[in-house]
Design an enzyme around this catalytic site. Structure first.
Site, PDB file in Angstrom:
ATOM      1  N   ASP A  48     -34.575  16.245   4.082  1.00  0.00           N
ATOM      2  CA  ASP A  48     -33.276  16.003   4.717  1.00  0.00           C
ATOM      3  C   ASP A  48     -32.152  16.318   3.732  1.00  0.00           C
ATOM      4  O   ASP A  48     -31.911  15.574   2.786  1.00  0.00           O
ATOM      5  CB  ASP A  48     -33.177  14.527   5.143  1.00  0.00           C
ATOM      6  CG  ASP A  48     -31.878  14.247   5.871  1.00  0.00           C
ATOM      7  OD1 ASP A  48     -31.815  14.504   7.090  1.00  0.00           O
ATOM      8  OD2 ASP A  48     -30.902  13.801   5.228  1.00  0.00           O
ATOM      9  N   TYR A  53     -24.169  18.010   0.303  1.00  0.00           N
ATOM     10  CA  TYR A  53     -24.988  17.611  -0.847  1.00  0.00           C
ATOM     11  C   TYR A  53     -25.050  18.722  -1.902  1.00  0.00           C
ATOM     12  O   TYR A  53     -25.502  18.491  -3.027  1.00  0.00           O
ATOM     13  CB  TYR A  53     -26.423  17.240  -0.446  1.00  0.00           C
ATOM     14  CG  TYR A  53     -26.583  16.139   0.582  1.00  0.00           C
ATOM     15  CD1 TYR A  53     -25.512  15.317   0.943  1.00  0.00           C
ATOM     16  CD2 TYR A  53     -27.811  15.914   1.196  1.00  0.00           C
ATOM     17  CE1 TYR A  53     -25.676  14.324   1.897  1.00  0.00           C
ATOM     18  CE2 TYR A  53     -27.972  14.910   2.144  1.00  0.00           C
ATOM     19  CZ  TYR A  53     -26.902  14.131   2.501  1.00  0.00           C
ATOM     20  OH  TYR A  53     -27.066  13.144   3.441  1.00  0.00           O
ATOM     21  N   LYS A  78     -26.982  19.552   7.659  1.00  0.00           N
ATOM     22  CA  LYS A  78     -25.912  18.938   8.459  1.00  0.00           C
ATOM     23  C   LYS A  78     -24.585  19.656   8.262  1.00  0.00           C
ATOM     24  O   LYS A  78     -24.306  20.165   7.160  1.00  0.00           O
ATOM     25  CB  LYS A  78     -25.728  17.458   8.055  1.00  0.00           C
ATOM     26  CG  LYS A  78     -27.019  16.675   7.932  1.00  0.00           C
ATOM     27  CD  LYS A  78     -26.800  15.196   7.641  1.00  0.00           C
ATOM     28  CE  LYS A  78     -28.101  14.532   7.234  1.00  0.00           C
ATOM     29  NZ  LYS A  78     -28.428  14.639   5.812  1.00  0.00           N
ATOM     30  N   HIS A 111     -22.687  15.739  10.902  1.00  0.00           N
ATOM     31  CA  HIS A 111     -22.840  14.700   9.882  1.00  0.00           C
ATOM     32  C   HIS A 111     -22.078  13.419  10.234  1.00  0.00           C
ATOM     33  O   HIS A 111     -22.509  12.313   9.913  1.00  0.00           O
ATOM     34  CB  HIS A 111     -22.328  15.252   8.539  1.00  0.00           C
ATOM     35  CG  HIS A 111     -22.961  14.637   7.339  1.00  0.00           C
ATOM     36  ND1 HIS A 111     -23.344  15.377   6.241  1.00  0.00           N
ATOM     37  CD2 HIS A 111     -23.287  13.366   7.035  1.00  0.00           C
ATOM     38  CE1 HIS A 111     -23.869  14.561   5.329  1.00  0.00           C
ATOM     39  NE2 HIS A 111     -23.842  13.338   5.786  1.00  0.00           N
ATOM     40  N   LEU A 193     -33.547   2.243   1.765  1.00  0.00           N
ATOM     41  CA  LEU A 193     -33.794   1.378   0.601  1.00  0.00           C
ATOM     42  C   LEU A 193     -32.498   0.701   0.161  1.00  0.00           C
ATOM     43  O   LEU A 193     -32.402   0.201  -0.959  1.00  0.00           O
ATOM     44  CB  LEU A 193     -34.390   2.202  -0.549  1.00  0.00           C
ATOM     45  CG  LEU A 193     -35.651   3.009  -0.191  1.00  0.00           C
ATOM     46  CD1 LEU A 193     -36.115   3.852  -1.382  1.00  0.00           C
ATOM     47  CD2 LEU A 193     -36.769   2.077   0.263  1.00  0.00           C
ATOM     48  N   LYS A 233     -34.745   8.382  -0.405  1.00  0.00           N
ATOM     49  CA  LYS A 233     -34.391   9.358  -1.447  1.00  0.00           C
ATOM     50  C   LYS A 233     -34.950   8.891  -2.783  1.00  0.00           C
ATOM     51  O   LYS A 233     -34.811   7.723  -3.165  1.00  0.00           O
ATOM     52  CB  LYS A 233     -32.876   9.493  -1.543  1.00  0.00           C
ATOM     53  CG  LYS A 233     -32.395  10.396  -2.683  1.00  0.00           C
ATOM     54  CD  LYS A 233     -31.982   9.621  -3.922  1.00  0.00           C
ATOM     55  CE  LYS A 233     -31.558  10.528  -5.071  1.00  0.00           C
ATOM     56  NZ  LYS A 233     -31.291   9.768  -6.312  1.00  0.00           N
ATOM     57  N   ARG A 239     -42.043   7.327  -7.773  1.00  0.00           N
ATOM     58  CA  ARG A 239     -41.451   6.664  -6.593  1.00  0.00           C
ATOM     59  C   ARG A 239     -41.609   7.531  -5.348  1.00  0.00           C
ATOM     60  O   ARG A 239     -41.764   7.017  -4.239  1.00  0.00           O
ATOM     61  CB  ARG A 239     -39.964   6.393  -6.827  1.00  0.00           C
ATOM     62  CG  ARG A 239     -39.701   5.321  -7.852  1.00  0.00           C
ATOM     63  CD  ARG A 239     -38.213   5.236  -8.107  1.00  0.00           C
ATOM     64  NE  ARG A 239     -37.861   4.123  -8.956  1.00  0.00           N
ATOM     65  CZ  ARG A 239     -36.633   3.890  -9.398  1.00  0.00           C
ATOM     66  NH1 ARG A 239     -35.637   4.721  -9.055  1.00  0.00           N
ATOM     67  NH2 ARG A 239     -36.379   2.860 -10.165  1.00  0.00           N
ATOM     68  N   ASN A 243     -43.260   5.997  -2.102  1.00  0.00           N
ATOM     69  CA  ASN A 243     -42.516   5.859  -0.849  1.00  0.00           C
ATOM     70  C   ASN A 243     -43.246   6.488   0.342  1.00  0.00           C
ATOM     71  O   ASN A 243     -42.922   6.207   1.495  1.00  0.00           O
ATOM     72  CB  ASN A 243     -41.120   6.480  -0.986  1.00  0.00           C
ATOM     73  CG  ASN A 243     -40.259   5.720  -1.975  1.00  0.00           C
ATOM     74  OD1 ASN A 243     -40.589   4.598  -2.356  1.00  0.00           O
ATOM     75  ND2 ASN A 243     -39.155   6.328  -2.402  1.00  0.00           N
TER      76      ASN A 243
HETATM   77  N1  LIG Z   1     -26.176  11.095   7.439  1.00  0.00           N
HETATM   78  C1  LIG Z   1     -25.562  10.407   6.501  1.00  0.00           C
HETATM   79  O1  LIG Z   1     -24.350  10.150   6.566  1.00  0.00           O
HETATM   80  C2  LIG Z   1     -26.358   9.907   5.329  1.00  0.00           C
HETATM   81  C3  LIG Z   1     -25.789   8.979   4.454  1.00  0.00           C
HETATM   82  C4  LIG Z   1     -26.561   8.511   3.378  1.00  0.00           C
HETATM   83  C5  LIG Z   1     -27.862   8.976   3.237  1.00  0.00           C
HETATM   84  N2  LIG Z   1     -28.388   9.919   4.100  1.00  0.00           N
HETATM   85  C6  LIG Z   1     -29.767  10.453   3.948  1.00  0.00           C
HETATM   86  O2  LIG Z   1     -30.684   9.383   3.691  1.00  0.00           O
HETATM   87  C7  LIG Z   1     -31.284   9.577   2.413  1.00  0.00           C
HETATM   88  C8  LIG Z   1     -31.592   8.263   1.740  1.00  0.00           C
HETATM   89  O3  LIG Z   1     -30.454   7.462   1.593  1.00  0.00           O
HETATM   90  P1  LIG Z   1     -29.750   7.180   0.186  1.00  0.00           P
HETATM   91  O4  LIG Z   1     -29.913   8.354  -0.684  1.00  0.00           O
HETATM   92  O5  LIG Z   1     -28.379   6.726   0.501  1.00  0.00           O
HETATM   93  O6  LIG Z   1     -30.488   5.925  -0.432  1.00  0.00           O
HETATM   94  P2  LIG Z   1     -31.905   5.164  -0.395  1.00  0.00           P
HETATM   95  O7  LIG Z   1     -33.007   6.078  -0.031  1.00  0.00           O
HETATM   96  O8  LIG Z   1     -31.715   3.916   0.393  1.00  0.00           O
HETATM   97  O9  LIG Z   1     -32.025   4.728  -1.935  1.00  0.00           O
HETATM   98  C9  LIG Z   1     -32.130   5.658  -2.965  1.00  0.00           C
HETATM   99  C10 LIG Z   1     -32.090   4.921  -4.293  1.00  0.00           C
HETATM  100  O10 LIG Z   1     -33.258   4.109  -4.416  1.00  0.00           O
HETATM  101  C11 LIG Z   1     -33.974   4.480  -5.599  1.00  0.00           C
HETATM  102  N3  LIG Z   1     -35.411   4.416  -5.242  1.00  0.00           N
HETATM  103  C12 LIG Z   1     -36.097   5.267  -4.457  1.00  0.00           C
HETATM  104  N4  LIG Z   1     -37.369   4.876  -4.337  1.00  0.00           N
HETATM  105  C13 LIG Z   1     -37.499   3.750  -5.072  1.00  0.00           C
HETATM  106  C14 LIG Z   1     -38.601   2.899  -5.328  1.00  0.00           C
HETATM  107  N5  LIG Z   1     -39.800   3.133  -4.795  1.00  0.00           N
HETATM  108  N6  LIG Z   1     -38.394   1.827  -6.138  1.00  0.00           N
HETATM  109  C15 LIG Z   1     -37.179   1.583  -6.668  1.00  0.00           C
HETATM  110  N7  LIG Z   1     -36.091   2.361  -6.457  1.00  0.00           N
HETATM  111  C16 LIG Z   1     -36.255   3.438  -5.652  1.00  0.00           C
HETATM  112  C17 LIG Z   1     -33.529   5.890  -5.923  1.00  0.00           C
HETATM  113  O11 LIG Z   1     -33.606   6.133  -7.314  1.00  0.00           O
HETATM  114  P3  LIG Z   1     -34.161   7.507  -7.980  1.00  0.00           P
HETATM  115  O12 LIG Z   1     -33.722   8.659  -7.121  1.00  0.00           O
HETATM  116  O13 LIG Z   1     -33.492   7.497  -9.318  1.00  0.00           O
HETATM  117  O14 LIG Z   1     -35.646   7.373  -8.066  1.00  0.00           O
HETATM  118  C18 LIG Z   1     -32.063   5.853  -5.479  1.00  0.00           C
HETATM  119  O15 LIG Z   1     -31.250   5.237  -6.456  1.00  0.00           O
HETATM  120  C19 LIG Z   1     -30.278  10.441   1.685  1.00  0.00           C
HETATM  121  O16 LIG Z   1     -30.815  11.066   0.538  1.00  0.00           O
HETATM  122  C20 LIG Z   1     -29.859  11.394   2.756  1.00  0.00           C
HETATM  123  O17 LIG Z   1     -30.852  12.384   2.969  1.00  0.00           O
HETATM  124  C21 LIG Z   1     -27.646  10.366   5.139  1.00  0.00           C
END
Ligand SMILES: NC(=O)c1ccc[n+]([C@@H]2O[C@H](COP(=O)([O-])OP(=O)(O)OC[C@H]3O[C@@H](n4cnc5c(N)ncnc54)[C@H](OP(=O)(O)O)[C@@H]3O)[C@@H](O)[C@H]2O)c1
Length: 276
Positions: A48, A53, A78, A111, A193, A233, A239, A243
């Protein structure tokens, strides 16, 4: 034991893999390329990304370097807020496809529900599905009121709505979730997460201990058990593996209910519910 779910069928009858690697804030260049390669090695078949990005090219490079056939990997990108409007959207899609280095994307999303322009943008996406360069189209950050508008005016119903989703916001989003379920629109859980903010919640550790799983795995499995696509992510190889390792257990109904009780309306990013 309920059936292991590794993909969900969209309203268009095409499958979407249940877990996708998110690459928001994955640094462009080798960091993103290596994260995507690690994910593909770990069994992910869904990535994704988004034009904002700035790492579409690295996603495309990783897929090319993986040795997998293009058809084996589900790729989403997106359209960003500056690219709304009919003609702008057509151009923005061309740019994304070129950056990715692909012939088609599996899913193209709006988006964010930018006011006034989003219906024109959607018409452009509908048109883009006709020439085969996009398999499915959908939206992101659409709340119930935005979905009602598109359902009223559009020819094609979005296949997907990608919204922030974790137990910490689930109940606050029920109106949107229920509308998606009624319309057979797949919900994709972003920031599953909580961007790491709640991973030290003792409730997650207590639930995970019963299954020998980590807090992150509990949150991902919760989303799977709700029937969502989930987009964790990470750029950290261990990780990334962790995941995806959520298909050998399942949360009890009591544990799902305990997690649902964690709702506190937590939006870790922009909250779209105020957008007209
Ligand atoms: N459509 C939208 O508006 C929108 C908005 C936000 C996100 N998204 C999508 O959703 C995805 C995920 O959301 P997000 O990036 O906001 O955050 P997330 O997946 O909720 O959290 C990512 C964070 O958690 C850490 N992490 C990942 N796996 C872990 C584990 N097993 N144990 C401990 N820490 C862990 C990562 O660190 P490290 O990377 O350092 O390992 C990073 O700091 C995005 O990448 C994107 O593709 C979309």
């Amino acid at each position: 034991m309920r059936e292991i779910v590794t993909s969900i069928t969209m309203r268009t009858r095409r499958p979407i893999p249940t877990i996708g690697l998110g690459v928001y804030k994955s640094e462009p260049g080798p960091v993103t390329k290596e994260a995507v390669l690690a994910a593909l090695r770990a069994g992910y078949r869904h990535i994704d990304t988004a034009s904002i990005y700035n790492n579409e090219a690295d996603v495309g490079d990783a897929i090319a370097a993986s040795g997998l056939d293009r058809s084996e990997v589900f790729v989403t990108t997106k359209l960003w807020n500056d690219d709304h409007g009919y003609d702008n959207a057509l151009t923005a899609f061309d740019r994304s496809l070129e950056a990715l280095g692909l012939d088609y994307v599996d899913l193209y999303l709006i988006h964010w529900p930018v006011p006034n322009l989003r219906l024109d943008t959607w018409r452009a996406l509908e048109r883009l599905t006709l020439d085969g360069r996009i398999r499915d189209i959908g939206v992101s950050n659409y709340m119930a009121k935005h979905l009602e508008e598109i359902l009223e005016h559009a020819a094609v119903v979005p296949a997907v709505n990608q919204i922030e989703m974790s137990p910490y916001i689930y109940r606050s989003r029920l109106e949107t979730i229920n509308l998606c379920r009624e319309q057979n629109i797949v919900i994709e859980a972003y920031s599953p997460l909580t961007k790491g903010r709640k991973l030290d919640d003792p409730v997650l550790a207590a639930v995970g201990d019963q299954y020998g799983k980590t807090p992150a795995q509990v949150l991902i499995r919760w989303a799977v058990d709700k029937g969502f696509v989930v987009l964790p992510k990470s750029i950290t190889p261990q990780r990334i593996v962790e995941n995806h390792d959520v298909f050998d257990f399942q949360l009890s109904d009591a544990d799902v209910a305990r997690l649902d009780d964690l709702d506190e309306g937590l939006a870790t990013g922009w909250d779209p519910s105020e957008v007209e």
